[in-house]
Design a protein around this motif. Structure first.
Motif, short mmCIF file in Angstrom:
data_model
loop_
_atom_site.label_atom_id
_atom_site.label_comp_id
_atom_site.label_asym_id
_atom_site.label_seq_id
_atom_site.Cartn_x
_atom_site.Cartn_y
_atom_site.Cartn_z
N ILE A 94 0.94 -1.19 -0.08
CA ILE A 94 0.06 -0.09 0.00
C ILE A 94 0.87 1.30 0.07
CG2 ILE A 94 -1.60 1.35 1.30
CD1 ILE A 94 -2.75 -1.19 0.37
N ILE A 151 -9.32 -1.98 -0.37
CA ILE A 151 -8.54 -1.43 0.50
C ILE A 151 -9.28 -0.17 1.35
CG2 ILE A 151 -6.35 -0.07 0.43
CD1 ILE A 151 -5.86 -2.88 -0.69
N PHE A 152 -10.15 0.36 0.64
CA PHE A 152 -10.57 1.76 1.23
C PHE A 152 -11.96 1.36 2.15
CE2 PHE A 152 -8.02 3.37 -2.02
CZ PHE A 152 -7.31 4.50 -1.37
N TYR A 155 -11.62 -0.49 5.84
CA TYR A 155 -10.83 0.45 6.52
C TYR A 155 -11.51 1.42 6.93
CZ TYR A 155 -6.30 2.18 8.42
OH TYR A 155 -5.52 2.64 9.03
N SER A 156 -11.88 2.31 5.95
CA SER A 156 -12.69 3.56 6.30
C SER A 156 -13.97 3.67 7.11
CB SER A 156 -12.71 4.57 4.75
OG SER A 156 -11.54 4.64 4.23
N GLN A 159 -12.90 3.19 10.40
CA GLN A 159 -11.87 4.28 10.92
C GLN A 159 -12.80 5.56 11.30
OE1 GLN A 159 -8.95 4.33 12.01
NE2 GLN A 159 -8.17 6.38 11.47
N TRP A 160 -13.65 5.66 10.27
CA TRP A 160 -14.66 6.73 10.52
C TRP A 160 -16.13 6.67 11.10
CZ3 TRP A 160 -11.45 10.80 10.64
CH2 TRP A 160 -10.25 10.72 9.86
N VAL A 172 -9.35 12.86 2.79
CA VAL A 172 -9.00 11.94 3.35
C VAL A 172 -8.46 10.55 2.92
CG1 VAL A 172 -9.72 10.21 5.38
CG2 VAL A 172 -10.56 12.64 5.58
N LEU A 173 -9.24 10.24 1.70
CA LEU A 173 -8.76 9.09 1.14
C LEU A 173 -7.80 9.26 0.32
CD1 LEU A 173 -12.25 6.86 0.28
CD2 LEU A 173 -11.12 7.25 2.52
N ARG A 175 -5.27 10.84 0.83
CA ARG A 175 -4.03 10.92 1.52
C ARG A 175 -3.16 9.62 0.78
NH1 ARG A 175 -3.17 13.41 6.52
NH2 ARG A 175 -1.98 11.20 7.59
N VAL A 176 -4.06 8.72 0.64
CA VAL A 176 -3.74 7.12 0.01
C VAL A 176 -4.02 7.10 -1.46
CG1 VAL A 176 -3.41 4.74 0.50
CG2 VAL A 176 -3.84 6.35 2.50
N TYR A 186 5.48 4.38 1.42
CA TYR A 186 4.21 4.83 1.88
C TYR A 186 4.13 6.31 1.51
CZ TYR A 186 -0.12 4.92 4.10
OH TYR A 186 -1.58 4.93 4.26
N ASN A 285 -2.17 -3.04 7.27
CA ASN A 285 -3.71 -2.95 7.48
C ASN A 285 -4.58 -4.11 7.10
OD1 ASN A 285 -2.44 -0.13 7.93
ND2 ASN A 285 -3.07 0.50 5.63
N ARG A 294 -5.63 -1.74 12.09
CA ARG A 294 -4.10 -1.88 11.74
C ARG A 294 -3.42 -2.57 12.89
NH1 ARG A 294 -1.93 4.04 10.35
NH2 ARG A 294 -2.21 4.51 12.39
N TYR A 334 -8.82 12.12 15.98
CA TYR A 334 -9.10 12.53 14.59
C TYR A 334 -10.23 13.53 14.58
CZ TYR A 334 -6.11 8.75 13.14
OH TYR A 334 -5.12 7.71 12.97
N TYR A 370 -6.69 17.68 10.13
CA TYR A 370 -6.04 16.53 9.79
C TYR A 370 -4.38 16.84 9.68
CZ TYR A 370 -5.66 11.72 8.90
OH TYR A 370 -5.23 10.23 8.77
N1 UDP Z 1 -7.27 4.42 4.19
C1 UDP Z 1 -7.87 3.30 3.88
N2 UDP Z 1 -7.36 1.97 3.80
C2 UDP Z 1 -6.02 1.81 3.86
C3 UDP Z 1 -5.17 2.91 4.36
C4 UDP Z 1 -5.92 4.19 4.58
O1 UDP Z 1 -9.01 3.05 3.48
O2 UDP Z 1 -5.32 0.65 3.93
C5 UDP Z 1 -7.88 5.64 4.16
C6 UDP Z 1 -8.66 5.77 5.60
O3 UDP Z 1 -9.99 6.57 5.53
C7 UDP Z 1 -7.72 6.39 6.36
C8 UDP Z 1 -7.15 7.44 5.47
O4 UDP Z 1 -7.05 6.54 4.24
O5 UDP Z 1 -8.00 7.14 7.44
C9 UDP Z 1 -5.59 8.11 5.49
O6 UDP Z 1 -5.02 7.11 5.68
P1 UDP Z 1 -3.35 7.36 6.79
O7 UDP Z 1 -2.59 5.99 6.46
O8 UDP Z 1 -2.98 8.62 6.22
O9 UDP Z 1 -3.96 7.42 8.12
P2 UDP Z 1 -3.29 7.73 9.55
O10 UDP Z 1 -2.16 7.09 9.51
O11 UDP Z 1 -3.26 9.23 9.62
O12 UDP Z 1 -4.34 7.17 10.57
#
Ligand code: UDP
Length: 391
Positions: A94, A151-152, A155-156, A159-160, A172-173, A175-176, A186, A285, A294, A334, A370
């Motif tokens: 990733i 992937i998203f 996790y998302s 997370q959210w 937010v998404l 970022r990756v 990364y 992840n 994670r 967050y 963030y």
């Molecule tokens: N994210 C995801 N899958 C992954 C990695 C990240 O869905 O495998 C999304 C998720 O919404 C996450 C956001 O991308 O909150 C930002 O990821 P980052 O690694 O920057 O998160 P952090 O380390 O700041 O918690």
């Protein structure tokens, strides 16, 4: 007369402001409610490595000004962060990239899609998942659906705390990204390193000055009701200050008068295991199937330091809604990126701005943003260059 400021919070923002003030002869009192320094960067040395008590902090930036500042307070070791996601029984790199594609798709298809990605977006570039989902090409759109689902999405959602991660702020998404090459780092920033003696040590050095007093484990009740736009000083515990820099939760500062802001929190569950070279990276992840997001293996930091590591601190991260009364989720990590939350924040921002002669609300919680570590340092340096108290 010598100026005097108060700072609430001894994390990155508070510490950088304190140092900049001390450097020009301002007296500083810092009040920290946790019983340690360094805010969310707090780490401890164990198992010949460093464990980050509030989740992995991997420094990366393109901002030379930030690098020049922190180089004064620590030596650094190079560290390139890698992340894998557990997808269909295997770990794939990733951000998702052309190498990940070879793991998840049969080779004839991987080849075809790779070529289409290169034709559409250009080799070496990285694109947002939203671009893939929007593509007119069916193979690319299907890949977008696959990456989003594997992937998203899971996790998302965890997370959210949302059913539909596409409803949260796009940044937010983004970022990756998805990479149109085989680069598995990364981050792509020019500067990527870790403090040789840990973050707590670095932050300790930042605030190490005879001009700076710090009280930890001190939950200060702020006399916010006594602040007004005409005050020139603020009185705290019977002592007068020329300015207060507040880095805590902005809704709490104003006694929730505009309602509560929502935050996401994490429960960190710690284990210790023998070191295993089978774990492919510090961060693993788990988008699907589990209720955690994670698993972090902190022995990777000891290895980067060139140390012998035979045991690992392994921390599993379970996300949840911030709730000050729930011991598992009573730290706000967050800000929530819904439109409603952002609108509520704006009301607090307006209130804070109306008191700017004696009050500055800043940092990740104060700004409800963030921030990565370099953003927090950059914003603090920027703030200092503009705030009237420093002139
Ligand atoms: N994210 C995801 N899958 C992954 C990695 C990240 O869905 O495998 C999304 C998720 O919404 C996450 C956001 O991308 O909150 C930002 O990821 P980052 O690694 O920057 O998160 P952090 O380390 O700041 O918690």
């Amino acid at each position: 007369m010598t100026k005097k400021i108060a700072i609430i919070g001894a994390g990155i923002t508070g510490s950088v402001i304190a140092r900049c003030a001390a450097d020009i002869g301002i007296n500083v009192d810092i009040f920290e409610k946790r019983n340690h320094l360094a805010g969310n960067c707090y780490d401890i040395e164990e198992f010949n490595s460093f464990t980050h008590k509030y989740g992995p902090h991997l420094f990366h930036t393109g901002n030379k000004k930030v690098v020049d500042f922190i180089k004064r307070f620590s030596q650094f070791i190079p560290y390139i962060h890698k992340v894998h996601a557990f997808v269909d029984g295997q770990f794939i790199p990733i951000p998702y990239n052309l190498k990940s594609l070879e793991f998840t798709h049969p080779s004839y298809l991987a080849k075809r899609i790779s070529q289409k990605l290169i034709d559409e977006f250009g080799f070496g570039n990285q694109v947002s998942i939203y671009k893939l989902l929007d593509s007119a090409d069916l193979d690319i759109k299907n890949l977008g659906d696959f990456v989003y689902k594997k992937i998203f999405f899971g996790y998302s959602s965890k997370q959210w705390g949302v059913k539909d991660p596409l409803s949260i702020n796009k940044n937010v998404l983004d970022r990756v990204p998805v990479r149109i090459n085989r680069n598995t780092n990364y981050f792509l920033d020019q500067y990527q390193f870790l403090p040789k003696n840990g973050y707590t040590n670095m932050l300790k050095n930042i605030i190490n000055s005879e001009k700076i007093n710090i009280k930890v484990g001190y939950n200060l009740k702020l006399p916010i009701d006594k602040l007004s736009s005409t005050n020139t000083q603020i009185e705290i515990n019977g002592k007068k200050y020329d300015h207060l820099f507040y880095t805590g939760k902005v809704d709490e500062l104003f006694s929730y008068c505009k309602g509560k802001l929502e935050y996401r929190s994490l429960n960190f569950v710690e284990d210790e295991f023998c070191f295993s070279s089978k774990r492919p990276s510090l961060a693993l992840n788990y988008p699907e199937n589990f209720d955690f997001t994670r698993i972090v293996d902190y022995s990777f930091i000891g290895i980067a330091l060139g140390r012998n590591v035979d045991k690992s601190r392994i921390v599993t991260e379970y996300p949840g809604r911030y709730d000050e009364n729930n011991p598992n989720f009573n730290e706000a990590f967050y800000p929530l990126f819904t439109k409603e939350a952002q609108e509520k924040y704006k009301l607090y921002e307006k209130l804070a701005n109306s008191l700017s002669n004696t009050l500055t609300v800043c940092g990740r919680l104060g700004k409800y943003k963030y921030f990565d570590m370099d953003d927090a340092i950059g914003a603090a340096l920027n703030l200092v260059s503009k705030n009237h108290i420093f002139n």
